[in-house]
Scaffold this active site. Sequence first.
Site, PDB file in Angstrom:
ATOM      1  N   GLU A   1     -52.805  30.046  36.011  1.00  0.00           N
ATOM      2  CA  GLU A   1     -52.266  30.909  35.008  1.00  0.00           C
ATOM      3  C   GLU A   1     -51.027  30.993  34.805  1.00  0.00           C
ATOM      4  OE1 GLU A   1     -53.977  34.906  35.185  1.00  0.00           O
ATOM      5  OE2 GLU A   1     -52.968  35.478  33.078  1.00  0.00           O
TER       6      GLU A   1
ATOM      7  N   ARG B   1     -58.071  31.832  50.488  1.00  0.00           N
ATOM      8  CA  ARG B   1     -56.734  32.118  49.874  1.00  0.00           C
ATOM      9  C   ARG B   1     -55.802  32.016  51.086  1.00  0.00           C
ATOM     10  NH1 ARG B   1     -56.600  34.294  44.688  1.00  0.00           N
ATOM     11  NH2 ARG B   1     -54.605  34.537  44.790  1.00  0.00           N
TER      12      ARG B   1
ATOM     13  N   LYS C   1     -49.278  37.099  42.654  1.00  0.00           N
ATOM     14  CA  LYS C   1     -48.320  36.870  41.425  1.00  0.00           C
ATOM     15  C   LYS C   1     -47.883  38.154  40.954  1.00  0.00           C
ATOM     16  CE  LYS C   1     -50.410  33.466  39.485  1.00  0.00           C
ATOM     17  NZ  LYS C   1     -50.943  32.235  38.490  1.00  0.00           N
TER      18      LYS C   1
END
Length: 807
Positions: free
Chosen positions: A292, A512, A522
């Site tokens: 994204e 992750r 982020k």
Amino acid sequence: MATKEEKERLAKELQDTARPLFSAIGLDEKVIESALKNIKFTQALVDVIKEAGVTEGCPKAKGNLLYTTASKHPANALVHRPMLLEAILAEKVKTTTQLDGAFEYLKKVGGEPTDAAAFEEAAGVGVVVTPEQISAAVADAIASKKEQLLEDRYHFNTNLLLAPVTKALKWADGAAVRAELSSQVEALLGPKTEADLAPPEKKKKPKAEKPKPAAKEEQAAAAAAAAAPEEGAAGTADDPYAFMPKPEDNNQVHTTVNFSDGSVMRIANSPAVLAQHMQRTGGKVVTRFPPEPNGYLHIGHAKAMFVDFGMAVQYGGVCYLRYDDTNPEAEKQEYIDHIAEIVSWMGWSPWKVTYASQYFAQLHAYAVQLIKAGKAFVCHQSKAEIEESREQGLPSPWRERSIEENLRLFEDMRRGLYKEGEATLRMKMDHKNENPNMWDSVAYRIKYVQHPMAGDEWCIYPSYDFTHCLCDAIEDITHSLCTLEFESRRASYYWLLDVLDTYKPVVWEYSRLNITNTVLSKRKLNRLVTEDHVHGWDDPRLLTLAGLRRRGVAPASINAFCREIGITRNANVIPYHKLEHHVRLHLDVNSPRTLAVLRPLKVVLTNVPEQHSSTVQGATLPGRPESQAYDLPFSRVVYIEASDFRLQDSKDYYGLAPGKSAMLRYAYPITVTGYSTAADGSISEVAAEADLSFVAGGGKKPPKGVLNWVAQPAPGQDPERAEVRLYDVLFKSEAPDALGDAWLEDLNPDSLQVVQGAMVNPHLAATAKAFDRFQFERLGYFSVDPDSKPGQLVFNRTVTLKDSFKK
Ligand code: ATP
Ligand code: MG
């Protein structure tokens, strides 16, 4: 025709009548507020309450059944609604499961007369399910899965236990079954441990064996198991992706989705769908990396790229770089540009660069198709109301609208006739499912925001849940690889593809990546940057890829690190030194050596004439055939590391002290003959004598200690100065993420140390360019920072040396 004012007045009147009635039947405040906004539904529920004769109120449990009746009663059989309400009040129909059975029956009957016996059978009237029966059925279900349950503990998918119970006891109350289930599971497993709360651990399952000659069914089951990626299986060193199924095997059932009504969806492509897909792709592996564009990429994304691009490379397939750009508020062109650049810096070549936004028209057409299939509805609940009714397992009051109305209202949404938050398109999934991702998720929301790619063409934007799976299907992705938090979204991913009857990729999740003493999300990185805790997204203390690049880390080291940690489902925090290990390995082989001094101490070589000026030869890669020589100026004044001089000598100390000798690297041994101190007592200067007759390998034994040094390039001329930035961990504790809101308080105040006035050899000043990497002998690996200007070099210490080569 009523005027607008009149309509509004009537609506207001209705709401005023309805509010106390809704409250009397025990609905919660938020549910009431949301229901009242839907005039048609409000009218229906008021009618139901009046028809049932409970205007004075009723117990909450019955109230919830009345609400569901108002929302879901078949429109073609309204004449029978009083009969159903009577059954509810008489406690013949006590659960929503029974209610669903009743609706199904009434829908079939329509306006015709009902048959009491058939109705009671369809609605399970009089079927008594005792707590003992529930308890026994739950115990049976647990016994049949006990081994797996004990192994997986609270990570076990309890839908697998629920399904056999609801099958055995069709009319049992769902809430009672769930309560019994969790109490028996807890009795078996005990309270949740730390590990239970963490994301699932890797399970070591033996490789699927070849099917033995056996009954056809068993063979088919074994084939399905072999085709499904083994949970947590690791590949081999040569092929980390070896456990993934081949594209041509993607017609096996690899995921099942259980519904609250006991039905099960088994996810597999039909042979025809698979054949068409293979035709389009030529049987290639097709993956995608879907960032994204709401921030810079970090080392976790390096793992994702290693998985996505790496798998495509391994099998001669292709990988898309697909921007997942459905949240225009957070997304920026700066991020889009950076991602493209850093992906390429990491060594990956996207087959095609795509944007979720380029499919907006196609996605919109899919949404219309979904509405036409009766599987989506326009809802006017607010975000909070949606949450509230989802939690309560209640349907939205707008759930049962007609297809025509939904089509019209969705078009109104698209045309901008609503304000933000006034309408959403929701998928009609299964609001009573065990899995919250199935609770009628939002597919489209209204946002009056300019989109970086699509401009102002749209004011409705598809959600992640709606977009991601469809983009995967559109792009014929064979392996949709993502992180574990998406595991529970498999159900919704496949639900949508199944309803729209598209090709279905294999989905597989990995853990992750987290690294000690840093944060990677982020959102948190964004705060560090915007609140100036660090100096930009590429601050070398961050484990963003831009930060690592600026720090001097080579992409090859990052990929080697990713290969070493593997693409497992292990959820743990990887120690930072594992990354450092790969950084050193690469720099050791590739970066030229040179001499520099961080904190200089002046040494006057009293036996070297004042006008003396000569050079000695350094080596860029000592001891290696590819090494090259470079010049080191030598003169009467040299600078050594201040920490290499002490007044007190000791046995294990190899530096300089009064009367003691050490070797100047590549030059001569020197022996201290005196020193002077400054007013504050610190050593200001050392006097020494050099043994200029020393020849390396000439038979004379050099002193044990070897020092880095830099000389005045010409008598009286100061050596080239540089700024050096030294880094320590950004956070004091190993897992700042575990500190919750206090994570920022854990910042290490000493993470950056700037050393001014370091000295470097003149050849560096002449040739070094931004991002060049060097080893400063004894001091570590350093890289030229882009802040450097001619005559003002700035270096970042990438990493220290593991061992200085000699004490
Ligand atoms: P963040 O929370 O850092 O913003 P994200 O998941 O929102 O991460 P995306 O840009 O959506 O970031 O991620 C692109 C891809 O990278 C996704 O497939 C995502 O699962 C993966 N990814 C993100 N963070 C990590 C991580 N720490 N380790 C491994 N993969 C990751
Ligand atoms: Mg994201």
